[in-house]
Scaffold this motif. Structure first.
Motif, short mmCIF file in Angstrom:
data_model
loop_
_atom_site.label_atom_id
_atom_site.label_comp_id
_atom_site.label_asym_id
_atom_site.label_seq_id
_atom_site.Cartn_x
_atom_site.Cartn_y
_atom_site.Cartn_z
N GLY A 140 38.95 -22.44 -20.75
CA GLY A 140 38.03 -23.22 -21.59
C GLY A 140 36.81 -23.70 -20.83
N TRP A 141 37.02 -24.15 -19.58
CA TRP A 141 35.88 -24.58 -18.77
C TRP A 141 34.98 -23.41 -18.43
CZ3 TRP A 141 38.94 -28.17 -14.95
CH2 TRP A 141 39.21 -29.38 -15.60
N ALA A 142 35.55 -22.25 -18.17
CA ALA A 142 34.73 -21.07 -17.89
C ALA A 142 33.94 -20.65 -19.14
CB ALA A 142 35.61 -19.92 -17.42
N ALA A 143 34.56 -20.75 -20.30
CA ALA A 143 33.85 -20.43 -21.54
C ALA A 143 32.72 -21.42 -21.79
CB ALA A 143 34.83 -20.42 -22.71
N GLU A 144 32.96 -22.69 -21.51
CA GLU A 144 31.91 -23.69 -21.68
C GLU A 144 30.76 -23.43 -20.72
OE1 GLU A 144 31.38 -28.52 -21.90
OE2 GLU A 144 33.34 -27.68 -21.47
N ALA A 145 31.07 -23.04 -19.50
CA ALA A 145 30.02 -22.71 -18.53
C ALA A 145 29.22 -21.50 -19.00
CB ALA A 145 30.63 -22.43 -17.16
N ALA A 146 29.90 -20.50 -19.54
CA ALA A 146 29.20 -19.31 -20.02
C ALA A 146 28.29 -19.64 -21.20
CB ALA A 146 30.21 -18.23 -20.42
N VAL A 147 28.75 -20.48 -22.10
CA VAL A 147 27.93 -20.86 -23.26
C VAL A 147 26.71 -21.66 -22.81
CG1 VAL A 147 27.90 -22.32 -25.33
CG2 VAL A 147 29.78 -20.73 -24.96
N LEU A 148 26.90 -22.60 -21.89
CA LEU A 148 25.76 -23.38 -21.40
C LEU A 148 24.76 -22.48 -20.67
CD1 LEU A 148 27.48 -26.62 -20.11
CD2 LEU A 148 25.84 -26.45 -21.97
N TRP A 149 25.25 -21.54 -19.88
CA TRP A 149 24.37 -20.62 -19.17
C TRP A 149 23.59 -19.76 -20.15
CZ3 TRP A 149 22.66 -20.14 -14.36
CH2 TRP A 149 22.02 -18.96 -14.01
N TRP A 150 24.28 -19.22 -21.16
CA TRP A 150 23.62 -18.37 -22.14
C TRP A 150 22.57 -19.16 -22.93
CZ3 TRP A 150 23.47 -18.43 -27.52
CH2 TRP A 150 22.89 -17.30 -28.09
N CYS A 151 22.93 -20.38 -23.35
CA CYS A 151 21.96 -21.20 -24.09
C CYS A 151 20.76 -21.54 -23.22
CB CYS A 151 22.62 -22.48 -24.60
SG CYS A 151 23.78 -22.22 -25.94
N GLY A 152 21.00 -21.79 -21.93
CA GLY A 152 19.90 -22.06 -21.01
C GLY A 152 18.98 -20.88 -20.85
N LEU A 153 19.54 -19.67 -20.83
CA LEU A 153 18.71 -18.47 -20.77
C LEU A 153 17.96 -18.26 -22.07
CD1 LEU A 153 21.06 -15.94 -18.94
CD2 LEU A 153 19.01 -17.05 -18.04
N ARG A 154 18.64 -18.52 -23.16
CA ARG A 154 18.05 -18.28 -24.49
C ARG A 154 16.84 -19.18 -24.77
NH1 ARG A 154 18.18 -14.66 -28.59
NH2 ARG A 154 18.06 -15.67 -30.58
N VAL A 155 16.96 -20.46 -24.42
CA VAL A 155 15.86 -21.40 -24.69
C VAL A 155 15.01 -21.67 -23.45
CG1 VAL A 155 17.08 -22.54 -26.57
CG2 VAL A 155 17.28 -23.46 -24.28
N ARG A 156 15.29 -20.94 -22.38
CA ARG A 156 14.55 -21.07 -21.12
C ARG A 156 14.56 -22.50 -20.58
NH1 ARG A 156 11.19 -17.53 -24.20
NH2 ARG A 156 11.27 -15.44 -23.33
N ALA A 157 15.77 -23.07 -20.53
CA ALA A 157 15.94 -24.43 -20.04
C ALA A 157 16.78 -24.41 -18.77
CB ALA A 157 16.59 -25.31 -21.10
N ILE A 158 16.17 -24.74 -17.67
CA ILE A 158 16.87 -24.74 -16.40
C ILE A 158 17.95 -25.82 -16.37
CG2 ILE A 158 15.24 -26.26 -15.23
CD1 ILE A 158 16.80 -23.24 -13.55
N THR A 159 17.76 -26.91 -17.12
CA THR A 159 18.75 -27.99 -17.12
C THR A 159 20.07 -27.53 -17.72
OG1 THR A 159 17.82 -28.81 -19.19
CG2 THR A 159 17.05 -29.84 -17.18
N LEU A 160 20.02 -26.74 -18.76
CA LEU A 160 21.28 -26.23 -19.33
C LEU A 160 21.98 -25.29 -18.37
CD1 LEU A 160 20.36 -25.57 -23.07
CD2 LEU A 160 21.83 -27.35 -22.15
N ARG A 161 21.21 -24.47 -17.68
CA ARG A 161 21.83 -23.59 -16.69
C ARG A 161 22.39 -24.39 -15.53
NH1 ARG A 161 17.18 -19.42 -15.82
NH2 ARG A 161 15.99 -21.09 -16.76
#
Length: 148
Positions: free
Chosen positions: A105-126
């Motif tokens: 679950g933690w790995a999935a949450e990290a993957a979602v945050l990373w993907w959203c950070g790439l999608r909206v170009r937000a370094i804070t989410l990554r």
């Protein structure tokens, strides 16, 4: 009641002033940590199956607050609010799931945050994805891996 007062105070400062100081961030973080600790200690004996639901409700509350702060230019408070919401989601996993599923679950949450950070170009989410990925690997290696 005190949680609501401090939560609304921080939210009002973020909306009204559009800039918040470090003390406002510490008050927001301290409010979430102390309320969570008190709720866990007080509710664990009688309401253990509902603790994960409470954590998800708190994550939703902080996500709504982050949505209210989104376009106001208060980046630090927005980041802190998103980090608290993500932390409540991460907290719900060990409260509800069995041991092997927590790291997944933690790995999935990290993957979602990373993907959203790439999608909206937000370094804070990554940047928020990194602690969850590290926690997932540490949990997997330290606790979930059987020692032979």
């Amino acid at each position: 009641m005190c949680f609501a007062l401090y939560f609304l105070r921080t939210l009002a400062i973020g909306i009204r002033d559009r800039r918040s100081g470090w003390e406002d961030l510490l008050v927001s973080l301290g409010n979430a940590v102390w309320w969570s600790a008190a709720a866990y200690v007080l509710l664990r004996p009688d309401y253990r199956p509902w603790l994960a639901t409470g954590a998800l409700v708190m994550a939703t509350l902080y996500a709504i607050a982050a949505r209210l702060l989104l376009g106001l230019g208060n980046g630090r408070l927005l980041f802190a609010t998103l980090a608290i919401a993500a932390s409540y989601i991460a907290l719900a996993l060990p409260l509800q799931a069995d041991a092997p599923w927590v790291a997944i679950g933690w790995a999935a949450e990290a993957a979602v945050l990373w993907w959203c950070g790439l999608r909206v170009r937000a370094i804070t989410l990554r940047a928020m994805a990194a602690p969850f990925a590290v926690a997932a690997v540490v949990r997997l290696l330290a606790q979930d891996e059987p020692i032979v």
